[in-house]
Design a protein around this motif. Sequence first.
Motif, PDB file in Angstrom:
ATOM      1  N   LEU A 247       0.851  -1.184   0.000  1.00 54.72           N
ATOM      2  CA  LEU A 247       0.000   0.000   0.000  1.00 54.72           C
ATOM      3  C   LEU A 247       0.887   1.235   0.000  1.00 54.72           C
ATOM      4  CD1 LEU A 247      -2.660  -0.985   2.703  1.00 54.72           C
ATOM      5  CD2 LEU A 247      -2.858  -1.203   0.228  1.00 54.72           C
ATOM      6  N   ALA A 248       0.494   2.257  -0.771  1.00 52.64           N
ATOM      7  CA  ALA A 248       1.293   3.477  -0.878  1.00 52.64           C
ATOM      8  C   ALA A 248       1.248   4.264   0.426  1.00 52.64           C
ATOM      9  CB  ALA A 248       0.778   4.336  -2.027  1.00 52.64           C
ATOM     10  N   GLU A 249       2.255   5.076   0.647  1.00 57.67           N
ATOM     11  CA  GLU A 249       2.259   5.955   1.810  1.00 57.67           C
ATOM     12  C   GLU A 249       1.222   7.054   1.629  1.00 57.67           C
ATOM     13  OE1 GLU A 249       5.845   8.095   2.454  1.00 57.67           O
ATOM     14  OE2 GLU A 249       5.899   8.969   0.454  1.00 57.67           O
ATOM     15  N   SER A 250       0.807   7.639   2.745  1.00 54.40           N
ATOM     16  CA  SER A 250      -0.098   8.789   2.718  1.00 54.40           C
ATOM     17  C   SER A 250       0.516   9.878   3.579  1.00 54.40           C
ATOM     18  CB  SER A 250      -1.479   8.400   3.244  1.00 54.40           C
ATOM     19  OG  SER A 250      -1.404   8.040   4.617  1.00 54.40           O
ATOM     20  N   ASP A 251      -0.189  10.974   3.760  1.00 50.51           N
ATOM     21  CA  ASP A 251       0.348  12.072   4.570  1.00 50.51           C
ATOM     22  C   ASP A 251       0.600  11.654   6.006  1.00 50.51           C
ATOM     23  OD1 ASP A 251       0.281  13.660   2.382  1.00 50.51           O
ATOM     24  OD2 ASP A 251      -1.482  14.830   2.977  1.00 50.51           O
ATOM     25  N   ASN A 252      -0.147  10.671   6.486  1.00 45.82           N
ATOM     26  CA  ASN A 252      -0.036  10.297   7.896  1.00 45.82           C
ATOM     27  C   ASN A 252       0.311   8.828   8.126  1.00 45.82           C
ATOM     28  OD1 ASN A 252      -2.769   9.993   6.832  1.00 45.82           O
ATOM     29  ND2 ASN A 252      -3.227   9.111   8.816  1.00 45.82           N
ATOM     30  N   ARG A 253       0.656   8.100   7.053  1.00 44.57           N
ATOM     31  CA  ARG A 253       1.045   6.705   7.215  1.00 44.57           C
ATOM     32  C   ARG A 253       2.218   6.391   6.294  1.00 44.57           C
ATOM     33  NH1 ARG A 253      -2.551   3.365   9.945  1.00 44.57           N
ATOM     34  NH2 ARG A 253      -4.700   4.085  10.115  1.00 44.57           N
ATOM     35  N   PRO A 254       3.174   5.600   6.761  1.00 40.45           N
ATOM     36  CA  PRO A 254       4.246   5.147   5.874  1.00 40.45           C
ATOM     37  C   PRO A 254       3.721   4.091   4.911  1.00 40.45           C
ATOM     38  CG  PRO A 254       4.438   4.069   7.996  1.00 40.45           C
ATOM     39  CD  PRO A 254       3.313   5.071   8.127  1.00 40.45           C
ATOM     40  N   ALA A 255       4.482   3.855   3.850  1.00 43.76           N
ATOM     41  CA  ALA A 255       4.121   2.775   2.939  1.00 43.76           C
ATOM     42  C   ALA A 255       4.062   1.458   3.719  1.00 43.76           C
ATOM     43  CB  ALA A 255       5.125   2.685   1.801  1.00 43.76           C
ATOM     44  N   ARG A 256       3.199   0.576   3.282  1.00 40.26           N
ATOM     45  CA  ARG A 256       2.999  -0.699   3.975  1.00 40.26           C
ATOM     46  C   ARG A 256       3.365  -1.852   3.049  1.00 40.26           C
ATOM     47  NH1 ARG A 256      -3.054  -2.430   5.885  1.00 40.26           N
ATOM     48  NH2 ARG A 256      -2.784  -4.692   5.968  1.00 40.26           N
ATOM     49  N   ARG A 257       4.313  -2.671   3.471  1.00 41.79           N
ATOM     50  CA  ARG A 257       4.732  -3.853   2.706  1.00 41.79           C
ATOM     51  C   ARG A 257       4.709  -5.058   3.627  1.00 41.79           C
ATOM     52  NH1 ARG A 257      10.578  -4.741  -0.417  1.00 41.79           N
ATOM     53  NH2 ARG A 257      10.183  -6.895  -1.107  1.00 41.79           N
ATOM     54  N   GLU A 258       3.909  -6.072   3.261  1.00 38.29           N
ATOM     55  CA  GLU A 258       3.796  -7.273   4.081  1.00 38.29           C
ATOM     56  C   GLU A 258       3.875  -8.512   3.201  1.00 38.29           C
ATOM     57  OE1 GLU A 258       0.852  -7.123   7.538  1.00 38.29           O
ATOM     58  OE2 GLU A 258       0.020  -5.641   6.183  1.00 38.29           O
ATOM     59  N   GLU A 259       4.516  -9.550   3.700  1.00 37.93           N
ATOM     60  CA  GLU A 259       4.585 -10.818   2.992  1.00 37.93           C
ATOM     61  C   GLU A 259       3.694 -11.850   3.680  1.00 37.93           C
ATOM     62  OE1 GLU A 259       8.494 -12.317   2.358  1.00 37.93           O
ATOM     63  OE2 GLU A 259       9.056 -10.718   0.961  1.00 37.93           O
ATOM     64  N   PHE A 260       2.998 -12.630   2.856  1.00 36.85           N
ATOM     65  CA  PHE A 260       2.100 -13.669   3.365  1.00 36.85           C
ATOM     66  C   PHE A 260       2.475 -14.996   2.718  1.00 36.85           C
ATOM     67  CE2 PHE A 260      -0.035  -9.631   3.657  1.00 36.85           C
ATOM     68  CZ  PHE A 260      -0.638  -9.658   4.895  1.00 36.85           C
ATOM     69  N   SER A 261       2.385 -16.064   3.500  1.00 38.20           N
ATOM     70  CA  SER A 261       2.803 -17.368   3.001  1.00 38.20           C
ATOM     71  C   SER A 261       1.664 -18.376   3.117  1.00 38.20           C
ATOM     72  CB  SER A 261       4.040 -17.845   3.773  1.00 38.20           C
ATOM     73  OG  SER A 261       3.786 -17.873   5.169  1.00 38.20           O
ATOM     74  N   GLU A 262       1.993 -19.609   2.734  1.00 40.82           N
ATOM     75  CA  GLU A 262       1.030 -20.716   2.685  1.00 40.82           C
ATOM     76  C   GLU A 262       0.075 -20.724   3.879  1.00 40.82           C
ATOM     77  OE1 GLU A 262       0.573 -23.308   0.576  1.00 40.82           O
ATOM     78  OE2 GLU A 262      -0.261 -24.929   1.789  1.00 40.82           O
ATOM     79  N   GLY A 263      -1.230 -20.729   3.580  1.00 43.25           N
ATOM     80  CA  GLY A 263      -2.248 -20.855   4.610  1.00 43.25           C
ATOM     81  C   GLY A 263      -2.734 -19.555   5.201  1.00 43.25           C
ATOM     82  N   GLN A 264      -2.007 -18.473   5.007  1.00 41.44           N
ATOM     83  CA  GLN A 264      -2.459 -17.196   5.568  1.00 41.44           C
ATOM     84  C   GLN A 264      -3.616 -16.636   4.746  1.00 41.44           C
ATOM     85  OE1 GLN A 264       1.711 -15.335   6.122  1.00 41.44           O
ATOM     86  NE2 GLN A 264       0.574 -14.652   7.921  1.00 41.44           N
ATOM     87  N   VAL A 265      -4.481 -15.912   5.441  1.00 39.58           N
ATOM     88  CA  VAL A 265      -5.712 -15.413   4.829  1.00 39.58           C
ATOM     89  C   VAL A 265      -5.732 -13.889   4.891  1.00 39.58           C
ATOM     90  CG1 VAL A 265      -8.238 -15.414   4.965  1.00 39.58           C
ATOM     91  CG2 VAL A 265      -6.957 -17.523   5.424  1.00 39.58           C
ATOM     92  N   LEU A 266      -6.163 -13.269   3.805  1.00 41.55           N
ATOM     93  CA  LEU A 266      -6.323 -11.825   3.727  1.00 41.55           C
ATOM     94  C   LEU A 266      -7.786 -11.519   3.420  1.00 41.55           C
ATOM     95  CD1 LEU A 266      -3.522 -12.786   2.146  1.00 41.55           C
ATOM     96  CD2 LEU A 266      -3.228 -10.341   1.883  1.00 41.55           C
ATOM     97  N   ASP A 267      -8.178 -10.276   3.683  1.00 41.65           N
ATOM     98  CA  ASP A 267      -9.538  -9.835   3.391  1.00 41.65           C
ATOM     99  C   ASP A 267      -9.483  -8.759   2.309  1.00 41.65           C
ATOM    100  OD1 ASP A 267     -12.518  -9.889   4.563  1.00 41.65           O
ATOM    101  OD2 ASP A 267     -11.992  -7.837   4.016  1.00 41.65           O
ATOM    102  N   LEU A 268     -10.064  -9.054   1.145  1.00 39.46           N
ATOM    103  CA  LEU A 268     -10.013  -8.137   0.008  1.00 39.46           C
ATOM    104  C   LEU A 268     -10.652  -6.803   0.337  1.00 39.46           C
ATOM    105  CD1 LEU A 268      -9.498  -7.493  -3.005  1.00 39.46           C
ATOM    106  CD2 LEU A 268     -11.698  -8.602  -3.507  1.00 39.46           C
ATOM    107  N   THR A 269     -11.799  -6.816   0.984  1.00 39.87           N
ATOM    108  CA  THR A 269     -12.514  -5.577   1.267  1.00 39.87           C
ATOM    109  C   THR A 269     -11.733  -4.699   2.229  1.00 39.87           C
ATOM    110  OG1 THR A 269     -14.607  -6.735   0.912  1.00 39.87           O
ATOM    111  CG2 THR A 269     -14.714  -4.605   2.024  1.00 39.87           C
TER     112      THR A 269
END
Length: 540
Positions: A247-269
């Motif tokens: 996710l790109a940085e904003s005025d009040n948050r740094p850029a966000r970079r996360e790695e996910f591996s086998e079995g981990q679940v994310l929420d699209l919404t």
Amino acid sequence: MTWRTLHVLLVAILLPAFTIDANDSVAAPTTRLRASGIDGSLVICGGGDLPKKIIESFLKMAGEEIHLVVIPTAGARADDANAEAEYLDRWKQRGLASLRLLHTRDRNQANQPEFVAPIKQANAVWFGGGQQSRIADAYVGTTMETELQALLKRGGVVGGTSAGAAVMSRLMIAGGNPEARLGTGFDFLPGTVIDQHFLKRNRFPRLAGVIDSHNSLVGMGIDEETALMVSGRQIRVMGNSTVTVYLAESDNRPARREEFSEGQVLDLTALRRAALARAQNETKQTAPATPSIGQGALVIAGGSTLPNEIISRFVALAGGRKANIVVIASAKNHPDSSNEAARFRRAGAIRVNVFDERDSQMAEAPQFLSSLRAATGLWFAGGRQYRLIDLFESTEAADLFHKLLKGGGVIGGSSAGASVLADYLVRGNPLTSDTVMVEGYENGFGFLPGTAIDQHFTSRQRLPDMKQLMRHRPDLLGIGIDESTAIVVQGHTAEVVGRNRVHFLNAQNFNTEQQPQIYKLRSGKRFDLQQRLPANRDGG
């Protein structure tokens, strides 16, 4: 004119057969998302040698009787009639009900009913690797795309690897590295940009460059031998390497970079909401709001069994026997309308209407809106906070909630239905209630400004979580409400009612150990929300 505006115009000009709706990734950041996610299922693979379990899972998503169409258009040899066996051999021994190869580079042919007929009969489609622009040039904006969307809508599955993955996002990375060359792909995974062979080919710089320039979108970098398995709003990682979310940085948050591996679940919404919030700088802190209300009252309960005195107090504030109460039970896992109505009728209310639908159209349904306009009391039942936000955020119903309170009515809620009443929403994570803060679901309905409210507070040992939030947002007044306990708010005074206690946390003036001031009040005590002090000053 911004690049984003230009991109929308180009899509509209170049793809006249395709209608861009509110769920498209090129929609403006203020567009309300479709919370339920996608229709059908997607299997989006990063290339390389795919593990057997990914292919098996792809076929399982189609159902018991599998009608598969393989589309090799990305490949350089797709025009070679002798290459058909090469593209179909991997599928022939899998007990399919039917197997077809479908390919053209002619957009006119991709618009012909006889060409797309196999898609109408299929419940699974697979895009092979190669160059994603070949797929886009042939099919994006044609009848072929329309039929692929129809396949998903009827519950089918679309899979693809390498180029077949990149083409699944509307804003498509067509090539180039480290600077991306952009194109237009399908919108199968809305609100995202997909990259593949991610770690193997060091493609983070190009994905980050695209997302930094299109900050309302979510970057998904899928490495080789790995896939995203998408159904509805749930994204599950499968394979031997990782998926990188950016996710790109904003005025009040740094850029966000996360790695996910086998079995981990994310929420699209949740990911899409987080990207849109960053694009709007929506979580930017301003001067702290004063925790008070004007007209009306709030009854905010900590969950579990509620003593009669809490429900009776709510009914009395709503007008007693003349009360007209609306109960929203949509946050519950298994709503029971009769039980929800009974507790208020036992307290003397005669007119109680319970709504427990989760369909997004509920918020605009005439019967529901009519009930809200006539209501003198509104109650949010417990469950999961995010469901209420998904249903009502930025709707006419939400406006009517506030109108009810300003008109002298009463709004209440228990458990999840309590925390949504605050400015800051705690435990909004769609995947778990264990995290107190989750980007994308940080805004409650704001009936009690300048606050964050947590529930089941002592029984679930949630004081450390609230302290963590206070360090992050010292402008807020933290309120932790025990089970079988509530606060009744009128003006800027909160009165404790029930069997246990309420914690008030003031972080505006940390003590020497960098801890917020904490006041624990029992039933009958009052707290001055403006002064952030017990009204009777004994703290008890």
